[in-house]
Design a protein around this motif. Structure first.
Motif, PDB file in Angstrom:
ATOM      1  N   LEU A 198       0.975  -1.096  -0.285  1.00 48.43           N
ATOM      2  CA  LEU A 198       0.243  -0.151  -0.246  1.00 48.43           C
ATOM      3  C   LEU A 198       0.500   1.545  -0.350  1.00 48.43           C
ATOM      4  O   LEU A 198       0.115   2.355  -0.603  1.00 48.43           O
ATOM      5  N   LYS A 199       1.946   0.929   0.509  1.00 50.41           N
ATOM      6  CA  LYS A 199       2.552   2.351   0.635  1.00 50.41           C
ATOM      7  C   LYS A 199       3.771   2.374  -0.857  1.00 50.41           C
ATOM      8  O   LYS A 199       3.207   3.812  -1.382  1.00 50.41           O
ATOM      9  N   THR A 200       4.220   2.079  -0.993  1.00 47.61           N
ATOM     10  CA  THR A 200       4.647   2.183  -2.580  1.00 47.61           C
ATOM     11  C   THR A 200       4.660   1.301  -3.787  1.00 47.61           C
ATOM     12  O   THR A 200       4.810   1.194  -4.540  1.00 47.61           O
ATOM     13  N   ARG A 201       2.909   0.763  -3.262  1.00 45.47           N
ATOM     14  CA  ARG A 201       2.188   0.469  -4.656  1.00 45.47           C
ATOM     15  C   ARG A 201       2.911  -0.726  -5.783  1.00 45.47           C
ATOM     16  O   ARG A 201       2.215  -1.293  -6.517  1.00 45.47           O
ATOM     17  N   GLU A 202       4.613  -0.949  -4.844  1.00 50.36           N
ATOM     18  CA  GLU A 202       4.462  -2.069  -5.372  1.00 50.36           C
ATOM     19  C   GLU A 202       4.127  -3.725  -5.292  1.00 50.36           C
ATOM     20  O   GLU A 202       3.536  -3.797  -4.736  1.00 50.36           O
ATOM     21  N   VAL A 203       4.299  -4.598  -6.512  1.00 46.63           N
ATOM     22  CA  VAL A 203       3.256  -6.429  -6.176  1.00 46.63           C
ATOM     23  C   VAL A 203       5.015  -6.547  -6.311  1.00 46.63           C
ATOM     24  O   VAL A 203       5.756  -6.689  -7.013  1.00 46.63           O
ATOM     25  N   ASN A 204       4.207  -7.983  -4.958  1.00 50.11           N
ATOM     26  CA  ASN A 204       5.737  -8.694  -4.542  1.00 50.11           C
ATOM     27  C   ASN A 204       4.162 -10.135  -3.922  1.00 50.11           C
ATOM     28  O   ASN A 204       3.856 -10.101  -3.718  1.00 50.11           O
ATOM     29  N   LEU A 205       4.626 -11.283  -5.042  1.00 47.58           N
ATOM     30  CA  LEU A 205       3.816 -12.428  -4.934  1.00 47.58           C
ATOM     31  C   LEU A 205       4.167 -12.984  -3.788  1.00 47.58           C
ATOM     32  O   LEU A 205       3.658 -14.062  -2.955  1.00 47.58           O
ATOM     33  N   ASP A 206       4.892 -12.584  -2.984  1.00 52.81           N
ATOM     34  CA  ASP A 206       6.212 -13.344  -1.943  1.00 52.81           C
ATOM     35  C   ASP A 206       4.909 -12.741  -0.843  1.00 52.81           C
ATOM     36  O   ASP A 206       4.681 -13.980   0.448  1.00 52.81           O
ATOM     37  N   ILE A 207       4.280 -11.927  -0.928  1.00 52.29           N
ATOM     38  CA  ILE A 207       3.970 -11.585  -0.025  1.00 52.29           C
ATOM     39  C   ILE A 207       2.612 -12.720  -0.194  1.00 52.29           C
ATOM     40  O   ILE A 207       2.099 -13.647   1.301  1.00 52.29           O
ATOM     41  N   ALA A 208       2.054 -13.087  -0.696  1.00 53.39           N
ATOM     42  CA  ALA A 208       0.967 -14.508  -0.779  1.00 53.39           C
ATOM     43  C   ALA A 208       1.423 -15.451  -0.247  1.00 53.39           C
ATOM     44  O   ALA A 208       0.745 -16.356   0.094  1.00 53.39           O
ATOM     45  N   LYS A 209       2.854 -15.379  -1.175  1.00 58.33           N
ATOM     46  CA  LYS A 209       3.198 -16.918  -0.436  1.00 58.33           C
ATOM     47  C   LYS A 209       3.055 -17.175   0.965  1.00 58.33           C
ATOM     48  O   LYS A 209       3.308 -18.282   1.268  1.00 58.33           O
ATOM     49  N   ASN A 210       4.380 -16.218   1.290  1.00 56.56           N
ATOM     50  CA  ASN A 210       4.284 -16.283   2.523  1.00 56.56           C
ATOM     51  C   ASN A 210       2.901 -16.144   3.764  1.00 56.56           C
ATOM     52  O   ASN A 210       3.557 -16.812   4.906  1.00 56.56           O
ATOM     53  N   LEU A 211       2.213 -15.648   3.660  1.00 55.28           N
ATOM     54  CA  LEU A 211       1.179 -15.628   4.129  1.00 55.28           C
ATOM     55  C   LEU A 211       0.223 -16.787   4.253  1.00 55.28           C
ATOM     56  O   LEU A 211      -0.790 -17.210   5.037  1.00 55.28           O
ATOM     57  N   ALA A 212      -0.109 -17.237   2.665  1.00 56.73           N
ATOM     58  CA  ALA A 212      -0.824 -18.974   3.012  1.00 56.73           C
ATOM     59  C   ALA A 212      -0.873 -19.414   3.636  1.00 56.73           C
ATOM     60  O   ALA A 212      -1.802 -20.585   4.305  1.00 56.73           O
ATOM     61  N   PRO A 213       0.618 -20.142   4.316  1.00 60.24           N
ATOM     62  CA  PRO A 213       0.509 -20.578   5.362  1.00 60.24           C
ATOM     63  C   PRO A 213      -0.503 -20.638   6.456  1.00 60.24           C
ATOM     64  O   PRO A 213      -0.112 -21.606   8.164  1.00 60.24           O
ATOM     65  N   LYS A 214       0.363 -18.893   6.713  1.00 59.60           N
ATOM     66  CA  LYS A 214      -0.578 -19.391   8.180  1.00 59.60           C
ATOM     67  C   LYS A 214      -2.000 -18.394   8.042  1.00 59.60           C
ATOM     68  O   LYS A 214      -2.589 -18.352   9.358  1.00 59.60           O
ATOM     69  N   ILE A 215      -2.947 -19.190   6.931  1.00 56.58           N
ATOM     70  CA  ILE A 215      -4.333 -18.854   6.845  1.00 56.58           C
ATOM     71  C   ILE A 215      -5.329 -20.545   7.308  1.00 56.58           C
ATOM     72  O   ILE A 215      -4.211 -21.666   6.312  1.00 56.58           O
ATOM     73  N   PRO A 216      -6.009 -20.480   8.143  1.00 53.06           N
ATOM     74  CA  PRO A 216      -6.017 -22.148   8.854  1.00 53.06           C
ATOM     75  C   PRO A 216      -7.000 -22.610   7.534  1.00 53.06           C
ATOM     76  O   PRO A 216      -7.729 -21.713   6.683  1.00 53.06           O
ATOM     77  N   LYS A 217      -7.278 -24.157   7.536  1.00 52.58           N
ATOM     78  CA  LYS A 217      -7.897 -25.002   6.438  1.00 52.58           C
ATOM     79  C   LYS A 217      -9.242 -24.685   7.210  1.00 52.58           C
ATOM     80  O   LYS A 217     -10.100 -23.909   8.030  1.00 52.58           O
ATOM     81  N   GLY A 218      -9.981 -24.422   5.908  1.00 55.52           N
ATOM     82  CA  GLY A 218     -11.842 -23.677   6.104  1.00 55.52           C
ATOM     83  C   GLY A 218     -11.509 -22.654   6.476  1.00 55.52           C
ATOM     84  O   GLY A 218     -12.921 -22.411   5.413  1.00 55.52           O
ATOM     85  N   ILE A 219     -10.923 -21.898   5.759  1.00 58.40           N
ATOM     86  CA  ILE A 219     -10.900 -20.649   5.756  1.00 58.40           C
ATOM     87  C   ILE A 219     -10.497 -20.380   4.118  1.00 58.40           C
ATOM     88  O   ILE A 219      -9.848 -21.111   3.144  1.00 58.40           O
TER      89      ILE A 219
END
Length: 266
Positions: A198-219
């Motif tokens: 949100l600050k730089t407007r830059e896109v980095n798919l590592d954000i999605a890759k890194n957060l995925a394991p932290k989202i529990p199953k069922g969501i």
């Protein structure tokens, strides 16, 4: 919240103030009625994302945040039908006028266009800061609304409850682990991870890759932003995402039908 987002929210507040004034002058009070009446939530949007394979939320937007024209969308209904027939699980419609060139009229036009066809769930995508906006989205035909944690802040639980009460789903958007934790604390059932800083407007798919394991199953997990080709979508699926929200790749593609079909078969 960075300065640009502060500016966006301040501008949105002016729009909401106008919406409130219009509601006050309308004797019928259509938005108040929507907010005061419980409606069963059929969960059309949520359930559409549970299909086998990788779901596609196909986005329709006229401009991006940098005011660059995303596409010359002359036939909104035609485009939404194309996406739906190609296998899109849902349609995302940008309704913000000042930053994305969209409108609630766009959403209503698209929603009404599905009345004689198999209905496709529609996500109202905007900077929501007030319950009236949720009601307005419902009135226009949305099946779900976008709630951005960085924007709604401490009102996330309130807005989730309102959405459920009036019968629409909520896609809760996060950009980092702190926002994700808040979404989890408030028991969001659909979480979208946006890979745009949100600050730089830059896109980095590592954000999605890194957060995925932290989202529990069922969501239900949705990857947003930066998915520019089928391989990007495949990478998100391998990380555990149930769906991807894609816009510019589709509106600028020569064969959006083929892209949606290929991603859906991953």
């Amino acid at each position: 919240m960075n300065n640009e987002l502060n500016e966006i929210v301040a501008n949105k507040q002016k729009k909401v103030d106008i919406l409130i004034e219009i509601e006050k002058m309308d004797e019928a009070k259509p938005l108040e009625k929507i907010l005061s009446r419980r409606k069963p939530n059929r969960h059309h949007f949520r359930d559409a994302l549970k299909v086998a394979g990788l779901s596609v939320i196909a986005e329709i937007k006229r401009e991006d945040l940098l005011k660059r024209k995303a596409s010359s969308i002359d036939h909104l209904v035609k485009l939404s039908h194309l996406y739906s027939k190609a296998g899109a699980a849902a349609i995302s419609v940008l309704t913000d006028e000042d930053y994305f060139g969209g409108s609630m009229h766009d959403l209503m036009h698209i929603s009404q266009g599905f009345t004689t066809l198999h209905p496709c769930p529609i996500l109202s995508k905007d900077f929501i800061i007030d319950p009236y906006q949720i009601a307005q989205s419902k009135k226009a035909g949305a099946s779900a609304v976008l709630l951005i944690v960085a924007v709604v802040k401490d009102r996330l639980r309130e807005f989730l409850d309102i959405a459920e009460y009036i019968g629409v789903d909520a896609l809760v958007e996060v950009h980092n682990e702190e926002e994700l934790n808040r979404a989890l604390e408030e028991k969001a059932s659909i979480i979208g991870v946006c890979s745009r800083d949100l600050k730089t407007r830059e896109v980095n798919l590592d954000i999605a890759k890194n957060l995925a394991p932290k989202i529990p199953k069922g969501i239900i997990k949705i990857a947003e932003s930066g998915i520019l080709n089928v391989e990007h979508a495949r990478a998100m699926h391998e990380c555990g995402y149930d769906g991807v929200l894609i816009g510019e790749m589709l509106v600028n593609a020569k064969d959006p039908r083929g892209i949606i079909s290929e991603i859906g078969n991953i």
